[in-house]
Design an enzyme around this catalytic site. Structure first.
Site, PDB file in Angstrom:
ATOM      1  N   HIS A 177      44.016  33.953  40.201  1.00  0.00           N
ATOM      2  CA  HIS A 177      43.507  33.880  41.577  1.00  0.00           C
ATOM      3  C   HIS A 177      43.177  32.430  41.911  1.00  0.00           C
ATOM      4  O   HIS A 177      42.679  31.682  41.062  1.00  0.00           O
ATOM      5  CB  HIS A 177      42.270  34.768  41.751  1.00  0.00           C
ATOM      6  CG  HIS A 177      41.917  34.961  43.189  1.00  0.00           C
ATOM      7  ND1 HIS A 177      41.247  33.999  43.911  1.00  0.00           N
ATOM      8  CD2 HIS A 177      42.178  35.977  44.047  1.00  0.00           C
ATOM      9  CE1 HIS A 177      41.115  34.426  45.169  1.00  0.00           C
ATOM     10  NE2 HIS A 177      41.663  35.620  45.269  1.00  0.00           N
ATOM     11  N   LYS A 233      35.538  40.454  44.724  1.00  0.00           N
ATOM     12  CA  LYS A 233      35.021  39.135  44.335  1.00  0.00           C
ATOM     13  C   LYS A 233      33.581  39.273  43.814  1.00  0.00           C
ATOM     14  O   LYS A 233      33.276  40.237  43.132  1.00  0.00           O
ATOM     15  CB  LYS A 233      35.159  38.148  45.499  1.00  0.00           C
ATOM     16  CG  LYS A 233      36.614  38.107  46.022  1.00  0.00           C
ATOM     17  CD  LYS A 233      36.896  36.968  46.952  1.00  0.00           C
ATOM     18  CE  LYS A 233      38.369  37.013  47.397  1.00  0.00           C
ATOM     19  NZ  LYS A 233      38.767  35.883  48.199  1.00  0.00           N
TER      20      LYS A 233
HETATM   21  P1  13P Z   1      40.423  37.485  52.138  1.00  0.00           P
HETATM   22  O1  13P Z   1      41.088  38.821  52.429  1.00  0.00           O
HETATM   23  O2  13P Z   1      38.932  37.524  52.274  1.00  0.00           O
HETATM   24  O3  13P Z   1      41.077  36.368  52.865  1.00  0.00           O
HETATM   25  O4  13P Z   1      40.660  37.212  50.570  1.00  0.00           O
HETATM   26  C1  13P Z   1      41.932  37.317  50.060  1.00  0.00           C
HETATM   27  C2  13P Z   1      41.843  37.236  48.583  1.00  0.00           C
HETATM   28  O5  13P Z   1      41.501  36.207  48.023  1.00  0.00           O
HETATM   29  C3  13P Z   1      42.155  38.454  47.822  1.00  0.00           C
HETATM   30  O6  13P Z   1      42.297  38.172  46.470  1.00  0.00           O
END
Ligand code: 13P
Length: 231
Positions: free
Chosen positions: A88, A12
């Site tokens: 996403h 992210k």
């Molecule tokens: P988390 O593993 O932090 O819940 O995030 C999942 C995600 O959005 C992966 O693309």
């Protein structure tokens, strides 16, 4: 039966984690488990340079043009990416990307030779209303036939520490399997080194898309270790 799992690290809007490029980095490619990392655009080059299998977190379907701040699928491919995330839930929510746009992205990625990971999943309200399968079916039916990897990420499980239960995951993945029998199905949503075993072992789970736990090399190593034991 042994599996061949795909474990994807979605970093992210965070820097590449410490240790991502060390010789014993858990983010490195392996023979038993497919490992892919999704850094910010700023870190793509150094991940590719470090020999990691690398993908973009987003790409525009148009090859180039007047789109300030964006980059295209073709550009990702040219710089050495092998994959791209499409749809996403954070893009759907904060950037209003709808099923039709996600379908365009997936098709553009396939056309340039990237492996799109198409993300789908319902919100908490949709699940409370008993509409989770309807939503997922609608998201799936918009996707081009050529999509080979689908990530089921229930929105209420993302970044909340509240993963979907094994029953919820298997139930939805089995449903998705009936609609997309040849796709690899990843689960995403608060997956970590502690719950990885019970989720990755499920019959219709072919891997994971990991957010928070992929930012700590030790946690990610734990997940990869669990995946390796299942393969
Ligand atoms: P988390 O593993 O932090 O819940 O995030 C999942 C995600 O959005 C992966 O693309």
């Amino acid at each position: 039966m042994p599996k061949h799992l795909l474990i994807a690290a979605n970093w992210k809007m965070n820097p590449a984690p410490a240790g991502f490029d060390t010789p014993d980095s858990p983010y490195r490619p392996r023979t038993d488990v497919d490992v892919v990392v999704f850094p910010t655009f700023l870190d793509l080059e150094k991940c590719i340079g470090a020999g990691l299998v690398t993908g973009g977190q987003w790409g525009d379907p148009k090859p180039s043009g007047a789109a300030t701040g964006d980059i295209s699928m073709a550009m990702l491919k040219d710089m050495g990416c092998s994959s791209v995330l499409c749809g996403h839930s954070e893009r759907r929510k904060y950037h209003h990307e709808d099923n039709a746009f996600v379908a365009e992205q997936v098709q553009a990625a396939l056309d340039v030779g990237l492996m799109p990971i198409a993300c789908i999943g319902e919100t908490e309200e949709e699940r409370s209303a008993g509409k989770e399968k309807e939503i997922v079916q609608r998201q799936l039916s918009a996707l081009p036939d050529g999509v080979t990897v689908i990530a089921y990420e229930p929105v209420w499980a993302i970044g909340t520490g509240k993963n979907a239960t094994p029953e919820q995951v298997e139930n939805m993945h089995a449903f998705i399997r009936t609609l997309r029998p040849s796709a690899r199905l990843l689960y995403g949503g608060s997956l970590n080194e502690k719950n990885a075993q019970e989720l990755l072992a499920l019959r219709d789970v072919d891997g994971a898309l990991v957010g928070g736990a992929s930012l700590k090399a030790a946690s990610f190593r734990g997940i990869i270790g669990v995946a390796g034991d299942l393969c």
